[in-house]
Design an enzyme around this catalytic site. Structure first.
Site, PDB file in Angstrom:
ATOM      1  N   SER A 163      11.586  13.853   7.562  1.00 49.98           N
ATOM      2  CA  SER A 163      12.276  15.091   6.791  1.00 49.98           C
ATOM      3  C   SER A 163      13.295  15.581   7.796  1.00 49.98           C
ATOM      4  O   SER A 163      13.240  15.710   9.079  1.00 49.98           O
ATOM      5  CB  SER A 163      11.333  16.029   6.571  1.00 49.98           C
ATOM      6  N   TYR A 214       5.085  22.419   9.534  1.00 49.43           N
ATOM      7  CA  TYR A 214       5.536  21.367   8.907  1.00 49.43           C
ATOM      8  C   TYR A 214       6.537  20.633   9.856  1.00 49.43           C
ATOM      9  O   TYR A 214       6.528  19.355   9.825  1.00 49.43           O
ATOM     10  CB  TYR A 214       6.024  21.651   7.543  1.00 49.43           C
ATOM     11  N   ASN A 239       3.664   7.778   2.327  1.00 47.78           N
ATOM     12  CA  ASN A 239       4.368   8.832   1.947  1.00 47.78           C
ATOM     13  C   ASN A 239       3.516  10.063   1.902  1.00 47.78           C
ATOM     14  O   ASN A 239       4.042  11.173   1.630  1.00 47.78           O
ATOM     15  CB  ASN A 239       4.761   8.140   0.539  1.00 47.78           C
ATOM     16  N   ASP A 271     -14.366   7.817   3.204  1.00 44.04           N
ATOM     17  CA  ASP A 271     -13.233   7.449   2.692  1.00 44.04           C
ATOM     18  C   ASP A 271     -12.681   6.245   3.354  1.00 44.04           C
ATOM     19  O   ASP A 271     -12.168   5.117   2.744  1.00 44.04           O
ATOM     20  CB  ASP A 271     -12.051   8.533   2.311  1.00 44.04           C
ATOM     21  N   VAL A 299       1.004  -1.129   0.034  1.00 45.50           N
ATOM     22  CA  VAL A 299       0.097   0.062  -0.166  1.00 45.50           C
ATOM     23  C   VAL A 299       0.913   1.138  -0.062  1.00 45.50           C
ATOM     24  O   VAL A 299       1.841   1.404   0.792  1.00 45.50           O
ATOM     25  CB  VAL A 299      -0.909   0.019   1.215  1.00 45.50           C
ATOM     26  N   ASP A 322      -8.871  12.777  -0.717  1.00 45.80           N
ATOM     27  CA  ASP A 322      -8.137  13.883  -0.202  1.00 45.80           C
ATOM     28  C   ASP A 322      -7.976  13.942   1.281  1.00 45.80           C
ATOM     29  O   ASP A 322      -8.984  13.873   1.925  1.00 45.80           O
ATOM     30  CB  ASP A 322      -8.786  15.252  -0.656  1.00 45.80           C
ATOM     31  N   VAL A 372      14.921  16.131  -1.808  1.00 50.90           N
ATOM     32  CA  VAL A 372      14.889  15.364  -2.997  1.00 50.90           C
ATOM     33  C   VAL A 372      14.103  16.135  -4.238  1.00 50.90           C
ATOM     34  O   VAL A 372      13.086  16.950  -3.983  1.00 50.90           O
ATOM     35  CB  VAL A 372      14.052  14.074  -2.781  1.00 50.90           C
TER      36      VAL A 372
END
Length: 328
Positions: A191, A204, A137, A118, A53, A110, A237
């Site tokens: 990150s 973030y 991801n 969903d 997945v 979304d 990246v």
């Protein structure tokens, strides 16, 4: 002034030797992890034809995970926002399948909307699938670096909902299958923004730091059930999110980055200070080791340097916006 006794000198010399030996061993461990020792083979987690997945699968790193996992014999459940992109990727992967046996399911949603319907539909979709791998991801960053007090409310909410809530809900759906089969792999994309406190990307940065602690805790919980969990750290990246197109020694493209991730499962790379974590791309690993060893990820120096870098990025971005506005 009395001279220092030979015994005290020996004690200090011994401490210094131990410190240098520890750093030397850490550097040796870094090199062997990044350049010599292979990671755990993906075949350990599932036979050919079992399922992977992938969230955020239609572009960049997610698309590359799907491509490389398909090439290794895994069927795919692809989850992303845009149905047309998922359909195109599904066709592309099936066409590239050597024996035509690849199965691909896709589900457009979304993550920012956080709809129970969903997740209910996904529950039905994964029911009965022999899922071996989950790639968390999906993610969102700020459009440009922005002070927290100037961050639009919708942008702040979407970052937290996608990066944190979405990742947790998907994992709650998939992980029970891995536990039941007593084997599986969960990779969550981290990150350097979460490793290093990052002014002007505060929301973030906080969301990715949350994923670090959550993933490490989850890994400890699921290890007794045979499930491997790892937080994958990375610097930049080339991608739509980073807005960088050219590769460099410190900025790989998605293909290079994903190859390093899948080739170093179970190896820490540069993430030696974090259990159940990995920084597998060679230059990112060296960078993290250097920062952790000589600067400190949460030090004044690291925060000051990070703030200066992102203030510069913001100024350049605003100048570009102004230039584009004049052209219209």
């Amino acid at each position: 002034m009395d001279s220092i006794s030979p015994t005290i000198l020996k004690v200090f010399a011994g401490i210094g030797l131990l410190y240098l030996s520890a750093k030397a061993f850490s550097f040796f461990r870094l090199l062997t992890s990044l350049f010599i020792l292979p990671g755990t083979s993906l075949s350990k987690f599932g036979r050919k034809g079992s399922w992977a997945v992938v969230t955020g699968a239609s572009d960049g790193i997610g698309k590359e995970f799907a491509t490389q996992l398909a090439s290794r014999g895994f069927n795919l459940l692809l989850i992303s926002r845009t149905a047309s992109k998922l359909s195109a990727l599904s066709s592309e992967l099936k066409s590239a399948s050597k024996d035509g046996s690849l199965q691909v399911k896709s589900f457009a949603m979304d993550f920012a909307e956080n709809k129970d319907s969903d997740y209910d539909s996904l529950t039905q979709l994964i029911n009965g699938l022999d899922i071996a791998i989950l790639i968390n991801n999906v993610g969102l960053s700020h459009s440009i670096p922005v002070p927290f007090l100037s961050t639009p409310a919708d942008e702040m909410k979407n970052i937290i909902t996608i990066n944190c809530v979405g990742t947790l809900r998907i994992t709650q759906l998939v992980a029970p299958t891995l536990v039941a089969r007593k084997n599986g792999l969960i990779l969550t994309m981290g990150s350097f923004g979460g490793l290093l406190p990052t002014p002007l990307l505060a929301t973030y940065s906080g969301s990715k730091a949350f994923l670090q602690y959550w993933s490490t805790s989850l890994a400890s919980e699921l290890a007794p059930h045979g499930v491997t969990v790892s937080l994958i750290q990375s610097y930049l990246v080339t991608s739509a999110m980073s807005k960088i197109r050219r590769t460099s020694p410190t900025i790989p493209n998605p293909k290079m980055f994903v190859k390093s991730v899948l080739g170093k499962i179970g190896r820490s790379g540069g993430a030696q200070e974090w259990a159940y974590s990995s920084t597998p791309y060679w230059s990112h690993g060296v960078m993290q080791w250097g920062i952790s060893t000589f600067v400190g990820v949460g030090s004044w120096v690291a925060v000051w340097a990070n703030r200066g870098m992102h203030e510069g990025i913001r100024k350049r971005a605003l100048r570009k916006v102004a230039r584009d506005a004049k052209k219209q």
